[in-house]
Scaffold this active site. Sequence first.
Site, PDB file in Angstrom:
ATOM      1  CE1 TYR A 125      -3.152   2.968   0.717  1.00 52.29           C
ATOM      2  CE2 TYR A 125      -2.611   2.773   3.052  1.00 52.29           C
ATOM      3  CZ  TYR A 125      -3.250   3.437   2.014  1.00 52.29           C
ATOM      4  OH  TYR A 125      -3.987   4.553   2.289  1.00 52.29           O
ATOM      5  N   GLY A 139       1.427  -7.774  -1.192  1.00 51.88           N
ATOM      6  CA  GLY A 139       1.346  -6.736  -2.221  1.00 51.88           C
ATOM      7  C   GLY A 139       0.795  -7.267  -3.528  1.00 51.88           C
ATOM      8  CB  ALA A 158       7.422  -4.796   7.752  1.00 52.54           C
ATOM      9  CB  THR A 213       4.833   1.803  13.417  1.00 54.45           C
ATOM     10  OG1 THR A 213       3.529   1.834  13.989  1.00 54.45           O
ATOM     11  CG2 THR A 213       5.701   0.922  14.298  1.00 54.45           C
ATOM     12  CE1 TYR A 270       4.365  -3.361  12.152  1.00 54.58           C
ATOM     13  CE2 TYR A 270       3.101  -1.893  13.572  1.00 54.58           C
ATOM     14  CZ  TYR A 270       3.775  -2.136  12.392  1.00 54.58           C
ATOM     15  OH  TYR A 270       3.871  -1.136  11.452  1.00 54.58           O
ATOM     16  CE  LYS A 280       7.584  -2.007  10.784  1.00 53.96           C
ATOM     17  NZ  LYS A 280       7.984  -1.783   9.393  1.00 53.96           N
ATOM     18  CG  PHE A 336       0.868   8.809  14.047  1.00 52.34           C
ATOM     19  CD1 PHE A 336       2.256   8.971  13.963  1.00 52.34           C
ATOM     20  CD2 PHE A 336       0.291   8.885  15.292  1.00 52.34           C
ATOM     21  CE1 PHE A 336       3.035   9.210  15.093  1.00 52.34           C
ATOM     22  CE2 PHE A 336       1.066   9.137  16.440  1.00 52.34           C
ATOM     23  CZ  PHE A 336       2.426   9.296  16.331  1.00 52.34           C
ATOM     24  CG  LEU A 347     -12.216   3.282  10.922  1.00 56.71           C
ATOM     25  CD1 LEU A 347     -13.246   2.244  11.343  1.00 56.71           C
ATOM     26  CD2 LEU A 347     -12.064   4.359  11.996  1.00 56.71           C
ATOM     27  CG  PHE A 388     -12.882  -3.310  17.952  1.00 53.58           C
ATOM     28  CD1 PHE A 388     -13.500  -4.479  18.374  1.00 53.58           C
ATOM     29  CD2 PHE A 388     -12.413  -3.235  16.642  1.00 53.58           C
ATOM     30  CE1 PHE A 388     -13.648  -5.558  17.508  1.00 53.58           C
ATOM     31  CE2 PHE A 388     -12.555  -4.301  15.778  1.00 53.58           C
ATOM     32  CZ  PHE A 388     -13.176  -5.467  16.201  1.00 53.58           C
TER      33      PHE A 388
HETATM   34  N1  LIG Z   1      -0.380   1.225   6.651  1.00 55.88           N
HETATM   35  C1  LIG Z   1      -0.161   1.902   7.784  1.00 55.88           C
HETATM   36  O1  LIG Z   1      -1.039   2.600   8.290  1.00 55.88           O
HETATM   37  C2  LIG Z   1       1.183   1.825   8.459  1.00 55.88           C
HETATM   38  C3  LIG Z   1       1.362   2.509   9.675  1.00 55.88           C
HETATM   39  C4  LIG Z   1       2.610   2.468  10.294  1.00 55.88           C
HETATM   40  C5  LIG Z   1       3.646   1.772   9.706  1.00 55.88           C
HETATM   41  N2  LIG Z   1       3.448   1.097   8.553  1.00 55.88           N
HETATM   42  C6  LIG Z   1       4.567   0.355   7.959  1.00 55.88           C
HETATM   43  O2  LIG Z   1       4.689   0.748   6.612  1.00 55.88           O
HETATM   44  C7  LIG Z   1       5.117  -0.346   5.800  1.00 55.88           C
HETATM   45  C8  LIG Z   1       4.151  -0.537   4.664  1.00 55.88           C
HETATM   46  O3  LIG Z   1       2.857  -0.751   5.170  1.00 55.88           O
HETATM   47  P1  LIG Z   1       1.668  -1.142   4.193  1.00 55.88           P
HETATM   48  O4  LIG Z   1       0.395  -0.812   4.864  1.00 55.88           O
HETATM   49  O5  LIG Z   1       1.968  -0.590   2.852  1.00 55.88           O
HETATM   50  O6  LIG Z   1       1.826  -2.728   4.188  1.00 55.88           O
HETATM   51  P2  LIG Z   1       1.614  -3.772   2.987  1.00 55.88           P
HETATM   52  O7  LIG Z   1       1.438  -5.096   3.611  1.00 55.88           O
HETATM   53  O8  LIG Z   1       0.566  -3.259   2.053  1.00 55.88           O
HETATM   54  O9  LIG Z   1       3.004  -3.717   2.221  1.00 55.88           O
HETATM   55  C9  LIG Z   1       4.129  -4.469   2.608  1.00 55.88           C
HETATM   56  C10 LIG Z   1       4.715  -5.065   1.351  1.00 55.88           C
HETATM   57  O10 LIG Z   1       5.904  -5.777   1.675  1.00 55.88           O
HETATM   58  C11 LIG Z   1       5.877  -7.068   1.067  1.00 55.88           C
HETATM   59  N3  LIG Z   1       6.668  -7.925   1.958  1.00 55.88           N
HETATM   60  C12 LIG Z   1       6.396  -8.245   3.244  1.00 55.88           C
HETATM   61  N4  LIG Z   1       7.402  -8.969   3.770  1.00 55.88           N
HETATM   62  C13 LIG Z   1       8.337  -9.093   2.785  1.00 55.88           C
HETATM   63  C14 LIG Z   1       9.635  -9.702   2.725  1.00 55.88           C
HETATM   64  N5  LIG Z   1      10.140 -10.330   3.777  1.00 55.88           N
HETATM   65  N6  LIG Z   1      10.336  -9.619   1.558  1.00 55.88           N
HETATM   66  C15 LIG Z   1       9.799  -8.977   0.472  1.00 55.88           C
HETATM   67  N7  LIG Z   1       8.595  -8.376   0.495  1.00 55.88           N
HETATM   68  C16 LIG Z   1       7.874  -8.429   1.631  1.00 55.88           C
HETATM   69  C17 LIG Z   1       4.404  -7.430   0.959  1.00 55.88           C
HETATM   70  O11 LIG Z   1       4.138  -8.348  -0.093  1.00 55.88           O
HETATM   71  C18 LIG Z   1       3.785  -6.059   0.664  1.00 55.88           C
HETATM   72  O12 LIG Z   1       3.770  -5.792  -0.719  1.00 55.88           O
HETATM   73  C19 LIG Z   1       5.231  -1.542   6.739  1.00 55.88           C
HETATM   74  O13 LIG Z   1       6.576  -1.671   7.112  1.00 55.88           O
HETATM   75  C20 LIG Z   1       4.369  -1.141   7.920  1.00 55.88           C
HETATM   76  O14 LIG Z   1       4.813  -1.751   9.099  1.00 55.88           O
HETATM   77  C21 LIG Z   1       2.235   1.109   7.900  1.00 55.88           C
END
Ligand SMILES: NC(=O)c1ccc[n+]([C@@H]2O[C@H](COP(=O)([O-])OP(=O)(O)OC[C@H]3O[C@@H](n4cnc5c(N)ncnc54)[C@H](O)[C@@H]3O)[C@@H](O)[C@H]2O)c1
Length: 333
Positions: A12, A37, A76, A118, A142, A146, A170, A191, A209
């Site tokens: 994302y 992804g 991640a 995060t 989690y 991080k 956030f 959400l 919740f």
């Molecule tokens: N979405 C949020 O609100 C949010 C908030 C705080 C932190 N984050 C952090 O931001 C990052 C991205 O979040 P997101 O919502 O886009 O998540 P997501 O799950 O949509 O994207 C993560 C991507 O990483 C790939 N992936 C996971 N593990 C892998 C690995 N070991 N090797 C190769 N590819 C791998 C997945 O296929 C996916 O495409 C994450 O690290 C997450 O912890 C997200």
Amino acid sequence: MGRYLVTGGAGYVGSHTVLALLDRGDEVVVLDDFSKGHREAVPTSARLVDGRCEDPRARAEAFGGGRFDAVLHFAALSLVGESMQVPLRYMAENLSALAAVADAAVRHGCRKLVLSSTAALFGYPERIPIDEEQRLGPVSPYGESKLMCERALDWAEKIHGLRFACLRYFNAAGADPAGRAGEDHEPESHLIPLAIDAALGMRPALTVFGTDYDTPDGTGVRDYVHVADLADAHLRVLPLLDERSVRYNLGNGTGYSVKQVIEAVERVGGRPVPHTLGPRREGDPATLVASSARLRAETGWNPRFPGLDEIVKTAWDWRVKHPKGYAGAQRAA
Ligand SMILES: NC(=O)c1ccc[n+]([C@@H]2O[C@H](COP(=O)([O-])OP(=O)(O)OC[C@H]3O[C@@H](n4cnc5c(N)ncnc54)[C@H](O)[C@@H]3O)[C@@H](O)[C@H]2O)c1
């Protein structure tokens, strides 16, 4: 024009950042195992390497084509609830993926890395808004994973001179304003997409919740930051890494309650959001709102989409056009 490796670039936040890099003319390689992804989220102008960060062959392929100016590490496991079921998997995988990628960067002459960190680092915060001086105290594996990644980067800097930016997001929300990408998680735990799908009749009623928090309407308050603004923050921190490593809390600085989000989705979509009221979930703080004053002051970052309705509108528009998410979509040019 620069050359960047984006791990998790099919996810994302990663895919929106890939678009921001391509839009300004950078060359992009995406390393993703597609566990979460979507291939279709990455334009064909970016090179795709299908594999895990922990896999030496995948890393060799990703790093083999020439030197990167920086690595942007999004890959991640990132579900707080799941991390309470399989804590050691979260700690092991998130740290090993970061360590493997940081090590490869150093060995291939790349000295800059941006980590998706995060708000979960702060656990139950002492003060709102949450600035960078607050005590770190994750309350989930989690968040702990991080924090371990952030600490590993301190050592990589001390010993290898790897400069890093830790961006503590956030709540990422919304979709590409031009409609090229959006949010498609499975399972979905966020959400706004859950409320949109409930309004569109694509999933059962949403559960709220907790209705007895110490917040104005009793529901949890969070800071929603548009995913395009998150992407922009990544571009803005890159030049700082010529000089030093940085850590920034990254949010809009405004909190909205679950109830306010439901009302925003109803306003934007013109339909009710079916929902039921449930008990609190363990580990959910009442309020999480960022102070991004440091990021704003040091990079000039200023969100283009700060309002809740405009964030929801981009998410709504994408979902209406992509009711099945990326399924059946083509990679854009
Ligand atoms: N979405 C949020 O609100 C949010 C908030 C705080 C932190 N984050 C952090 O931001 C990052 C991205 O979040 P997101 O919502 O886009 O998540 P997501 O799950 O949509 O994207 C993560 C991507 O990483 C790939 N992936 C996971 N593990 C892998 C690995 N070991 N090797 C190769 N590819 C791998 C997945 O296929 C996916 O495409 C994450 O690290 C997450 O912890 C997200």
